[in-house]
Design a protein around this motif. Sequence first.
Motif, PDB file in Angstrom:
ATOM      1  N   ASP A 146      73.151  13.714  88.359  1.00  0.00           N
ATOM      2  CA  ASP A 146      74.436  12.750  88.850  1.00  0.00           C
ATOM      3  C   ASP A 146      73.157  13.145  90.026  1.00  0.00           C
ATOM      4  O   ASP A 146      72.778  14.317  91.391  1.00  0.00           O
ATOM      5  N   GLY A 147      72.724  12.179  90.799  1.00  0.00           N
ATOM      6  CA  GLY A 147      72.589  11.431  91.978  1.00  0.00           C
ATOM      7  C   GLY A 147      70.481  11.697  91.458  1.00  0.00           C
ATOM      8  O   GLY A 147      69.658  11.157  93.016  1.00  0.00           O
ATOM      9  N   ALA A 148      70.386  11.941  90.632  1.00  0.00           N
ATOM     10  CA  ALA A 148      69.244  11.705  89.775  1.00  0.00           C
ATOM     11  C   ALA A 148      69.072  10.304  88.706  1.00  0.00           C
ATOM     12  O   ALA A 148      69.761  10.361  88.502  1.00  0.00           O
ATOM     13  N   ASP A 149      67.906   9.746  88.447  1.00  0.00           N
ATOM     14  CA  ASP A 149      67.788   8.916  87.352  1.00  0.00           C
ATOM     15  C   ASP A 149      65.868   9.492  86.862  1.00  0.00           C
ATOM     16  O   ASP A 149      65.205   9.866  87.777  1.00  0.00           O
ATOM     17  N   PHE A 150      65.583   8.430  85.903  1.00  0.00           N
ATOM     18  CA  PHE A 150      63.954   8.450  85.679  1.00  0.00           C
ATOM     19  C   PHE A 150      63.447   7.792  86.923  1.00  0.00           C
ATOM     20  O   PHE A 150      63.363   6.422  87.864  1.00  0.00           O
ATOM     21  N   VAL A 151      62.477   8.186  87.109  1.00  0.00           N
ATOM     22  CA  VAL A 151      61.332   7.270  88.281  1.00  0.00           C
ATOM     23  C   VAL A 151      61.116   6.153  87.603  1.00  0.00           C
ATOM     24  O   VAL A 151      60.568   5.595  86.671  1.00  0.00           O
ATOM     25  N   ARG A 152      60.468   5.276  88.722  1.00  0.00           N
ATOM     26  CA  ARG A 152      59.291   4.360  88.497  1.00  0.00           C
ATOM     27  C   ARG A 152      58.436   4.250  87.535  1.00  0.00           C
ATOM     28  O   ARG A 152      58.038   5.220  87.769  1.00  0.00           O
ATOM     29  N   GLY A 153      58.158   3.953  86.350  1.00  0.00           N
ATOM     30  CA  GLY A 153      56.664   4.363  85.902  1.00  0.00           C
ATOM     31  C   GLY A 153      57.434   5.114  84.313  1.00  0.00           C
ATOM     32  O   GLY A 153      56.593   5.287  83.955  1.00  0.00           O
ATOM     33  N   TYR A 154      58.404   5.511  84.636  1.00  0.00           N
ATOM     34  CA  TYR A 154      58.442   6.691  83.149  1.00  0.00           C
ATOM     35  C   TYR A 154      58.900   5.659  82.414  1.00  0.00           C
ATOM     36  O   TYR A 154      59.816   4.854  82.439  1.00  0.00           O
ATOM     37  N   PRO A 155      58.738   5.101  81.306  1.00  0.00           N
ATOM     38  CA  PRO A 155      58.589   4.619  79.772  1.00  0.00           C
ATOM     39  C   PRO A 155      59.772   4.761  79.008  1.00  0.00           C
ATOM     40  O   PRO A 155      60.638   5.346  79.187  1.00  0.00           O
ATOM     41  N   PHE A 156      60.541   3.722  79.018  1.00  0.00           N
ATOM     42  CA  PHE A 156      61.927   2.903  78.890  1.00  0.00           C
ATOM     43  C   PHE A 156      62.366   3.954  77.224  1.00  0.00           C
ATOM     44  O   PHE A 156      62.798   4.461  76.673  1.00  0.00           O
ATOM     45  N   SER A 157      61.130   3.482  76.584  1.00  0.00           N
ATOM     46  CA  SER A 157      61.262   4.546  75.533  1.00  0.00           C
ATOM     47  C   SER A 157      61.536   5.422  75.075  1.00  0.00           C
ATOM     48  O   SER A 157      62.251   5.543  73.893  1.00  0.00           O
ATOM     49  N   LEU A 158      60.925   6.765  75.813  1.00  0.00           N
ATOM     50  CA  LEU A 158      61.309   8.188  76.239  1.00  0.00           C
ATOM     51  C   LEU A 158      62.836   8.429  77.157  1.00  0.00           C
ATOM     52  O   LEU A 158      63.153   9.569  76.927  1.00  0.00           O
ATOM     53  N   ARG A 159      63.458   7.247  77.117  1.00  0.00           N
ATOM     54  CA  ARG A 159      64.642   7.474  77.958  1.00  0.00           C
ATOM     55  C   ARG A 159      66.308   8.437  77.934  1.00  0.00           C
ATOM     56  O   ARG A 159      66.701   8.599  78.210  1.00  0.00           O
ATOM     57  N   GLU A 160      66.119   8.668  76.327  1.00  0.00           N
ATOM     58  CA  GLU A 160      66.857   8.744  75.632  1.00  0.00           C
ATOM     59  C   GLU A 160      66.256  10.200  75.690  1.00  0.00           C
ATOM     60  O   GLU A 160      67.709  10.854  75.412  1.00  0.00           O
ATOM     61  N   GLY A 161      65.705  10.476  76.046  1.00  0.00           N
ATOM     62  CA  GLY A 161      65.135  12.268  75.523  1.00  0.00           C
ATOM     63  C   GLY A 161      65.214  12.962  74.005  1.00  0.00           C
ATOM     64  O   GLY A 161      65.632  12.318  73.295  1.00  0.00           O
ATOM     65  N   ALA A 162      65.048  14.271  74.381  1.00  0.00           N
ATOM     66  CA  ALA A 162      64.883  14.534  73.360  1.00  0.00           C
ATOM     67  C   ALA A 162      66.594  16.237  73.037  1.00  0.00           C
ATOM     68  O   ALA A 162      66.849  16.826  74.617  1.00  0.00           O
ATOM     69  N   PRO A 163      66.852  16.787  71.943  1.00  0.00           N
ATOM     70  CA  PRO A 163      68.127  17.465  72.008  1.00  0.00           C
ATOM     71  C   PRO A 163      67.505  18.913  72.245  1.00  0.00           C
ATOM     72  O   PRO A 163      66.339  19.683  72.237  1.00  0.00           O
ATOM     73  N   THR A 164      68.276  19.544  73.403  1.00  0.00           N
ATOM     74  CA  THR A 164      67.868  20.781  74.060  1.00  0.00           C
ATOM     75  C   THR A 164      68.021  21.830  73.048  1.00  0.00           C
ATOM     76  O   THR A 164      69.217  22.352  72.662  1.00  0.00           O
ATOM     77  N   ALA A 165      66.891  23.118  73.126  1.00  0.00           N
ATOM     78  CA  ALA A 165      67.236  24.187  72.187  1.00  0.00           C
ATOM     79  C   ALA A 165      67.372  25.759  73.063  1.00  0.00           C
ATOM     80  O   ALA A 165      67.959  26.413  72.502  1.00  0.00           O
ATOM     81  N   VAL A 166      66.385  25.048  74.049  1.00  0.00           N
ATOM     82  CA  VAL A 166      66.916  26.266  75.024  1.00  0.00           C
ATOM     83  C   VAL A 166      67.345  26.003  76.729  1.00  0.00           C
ATOM     84  O   VAL A 166      66.412  25.494  76.992  1.00  0.00           O
ATOM     85  N   SER A 167      68.134  26.892  76.886  1.00  0.00           N
ATOM     86  CA  SER A 167      68.210  27.021  78.268  1.00  0.00           C
ATOM     87  C   SER A 167      67.724  28.914  79.549  1.00  0.00           C
ATOM     88  O   SER A 167      68.545  29.262  78.614  1.00  0.00           O
ATOM     89  N   HIS A 168      66.759  28.130  79.715  1.00  0.00           N
ATOM     90  CA  HIS A 168      66.217  29.753  80.260  1.00  0.00           C
ATOM     91  C   HIS A 168      66.438  29.776  82.116  1.00  0.00           C
ATOM     92  O   HIS A 168      66.167  28.864  82.842  1.00  0.00           O
ATOM     93  N   GLY A 169      67.069  31.222  82.212  1.00  0.00           N
ATOM     94  CA  GLY A 169      68.092  30.870  83.653  1.00  0.00           C
ATOM     95  C   GLY A 169      67.157  31.721  84.215  1.00  0.00           C
ATOM     96  O   GLY A 169      65.891  32.832  83.673  1.00  0.00           O
ATOM     97  N   LEU A 170      67.036  32.090  86.186  1.00  0.00           N
ATOM     98  CA  LEU A 170      66.096  32.913  86.430  1.00  0.00           C
ATOM     99  C   LEU A 170      67.610  33.930  87.377  1.00  0.00           C
ATOM    100  O   LEU A 170      68.363  34.095  86.825  1.00  0.00           O
ATOM    101  N   TRP A 171      66.012  34.493  88.506  1.00  0.00           N
ATOM    102  CA  TRP A 171      67.088  35.387  89.286  1.00  0.00           C
ATOM    103  C   TRP A 171      67.044  35.662  90.276  1.00  0.00           C
ATOM    104  O   TRP A 171      66.114  35.134  91.486  1.00  0.00           O
ATOM    105  N   LEU A 172      68.190  35.975  91.080  1.00  0.00           N
ATOM    106  CA  LEU A 172      68.020  36.315  92.488  1.00  0.00           C
ATOM    107  C   LEU A 172      67.596  37.568  92.504  1.00  0.00           C
ATOM    108  O   LEU A 172      68.158  38.481  91.598  1.00  0.00           O
ATOM    109  N   ASN A 173      66.995  38.756  93.649  1.00  0.00           N
ATOM    110  CA  ASN A 173      66.956  39.437  94.005  1.00  0.00           C
ATOM    111  C   ASN A 173      66.196  40.190  93.479  1.00  0.00           C
ATOM    112  O   ASN A 173      64.504  40.306  93.872  1.00  0.00           O
TER     113      ASN A 173
END
Length: 357
Positions: A146-173
Motif C-alpha cells: 500500500d502506498g507504493a507502485d512500480f516506478v517509471r521505466g519499470y517494464p510492464f511485461s514484468l509487473r505481474e512478478g514471480a511467486p515468492t518462495a522465501v521470506s527472510h526476516g531481520l533482527w533488532l538488538n
Amino acid sequence: MVGTSVAPTPLLKDELDIVIPTIRNLDFLEMWRPFFQPYHLIIVQDGDPSRVIKVPEGFDYELYNRNDINRILGPKASCISFKDSACRCFGYMVSKKKYIYTIDDDCFVAKDPSGKDINALEQHIKNLLCPATPFFFNTLYDPYRDGADFVRGYPFSLREGAPTAVSHGLWLNIPDYDAPTQLVKPRERNTRYVDAVLTIPKGTLFPMCGMNLAFDRELIGPAMYFGLMGDGQPIGRYDDMWAGWCTKVICDHLGLGVKTGLPYIWHSKASNPFVNLKKEYKGIYWQEELIPFFQSATLPKDCTTVQNCYIELSKQVKAKLGKVDEYFIKLADAMVTWIEAWDELNSTSDIPKGPAK
C-alpha cells in the motif's frame, strides 16, 4: 441485542507449521502466544533425547528428538545434524503444510517505532502471498505494498512478478555477526528499524539467517537442507548459509523470488564469539571458494523440479568443492540422502509422528 465481536481467523492457520529447534524449555513461547497459539508447532529437540523439554500449556505441537529421527529415517538419519540447530530441517521434512516459519528460541517479540508489538508471522505470510520482483529492481522496493507502485521505466511485461518462495526476516538488538565481527564490536546492537521489504535480484546471493525465516514448502522445501554441521563435523554456523546459497541458485533457475527485510524479531542473546570462532573458522576460509562456486553454478534446462535441481547441484558440489576439502564429498552425498528421505516421507500422508501434544 448486544453484538459480539468475532476474532478474525489467523492467516493460513491450517496451512502453516512453525518449526523450532531447541535444547531447552520453551518459555519464550509465552511472549509469542498471541501470535503463535493458533498454529501447529513442530519442535525438534537437539542434544540428549532423554532430557524432557517443557512446552507451555495451550500449544498444539509435535516434538521430535534424536531417537524419533533415527526411528523415522533409519539409516538416512545420517543426513540430519546432531548438536546443532541445523537439525531444524527435519521439521521441514515431516511437515505436511504448505508453508513453514522457523524461529530460534532466543528470539522474542520486537516492537515497531510506535511501540506496537510486531506480529512477525503475519508479515512473513504477507511477504509469501505477495509476488516478488527478482528480474528487475524497483527503486520503491515492494511495489505491491500500500502506498507504493512500480516506478517509471519499470517494464510492464514484468509487473505481474514471480511467486515468492522465501521470506527472510531481520533482527533488532543482537545482530547476526560472524565471530571476528563479534570480537571487534562486542557491544554493537542493531537499533535501526527499516520499514522495507526487498526482493533479492536474480543472480545475487545473500547470507540467509535461519532464526527468523519463512518459506513456501511446496515451492522450495526440498532445497531447504541445512547441511552437515555440529557433532562430528569440521564446521558449524554455516547451516543456514548453505541452505540459502543452494536455495537462491535454485530459485533463480526456476523463476522464484526471495525477499528480505520486514519483519523484525528481537534477538535477545549474543552467542560466545570464541566458541563461534572455533565453529566458523574453516567456513570463513572456505567461503572464499564457496561463493564463487555458487555464483557460477548453472543448472540444465531439463531440471524442472526442486529435487532434480538439488541432485544436480550435489553433483557439482562433489566435483568442484570436493577438491577444496573431503568434507564436501560427504556433504554432497548427504544432499542426495536428504532428497531421498524427503521423497520417501512425502510420497504418502501416512507419516510416523512424534508424541503429539
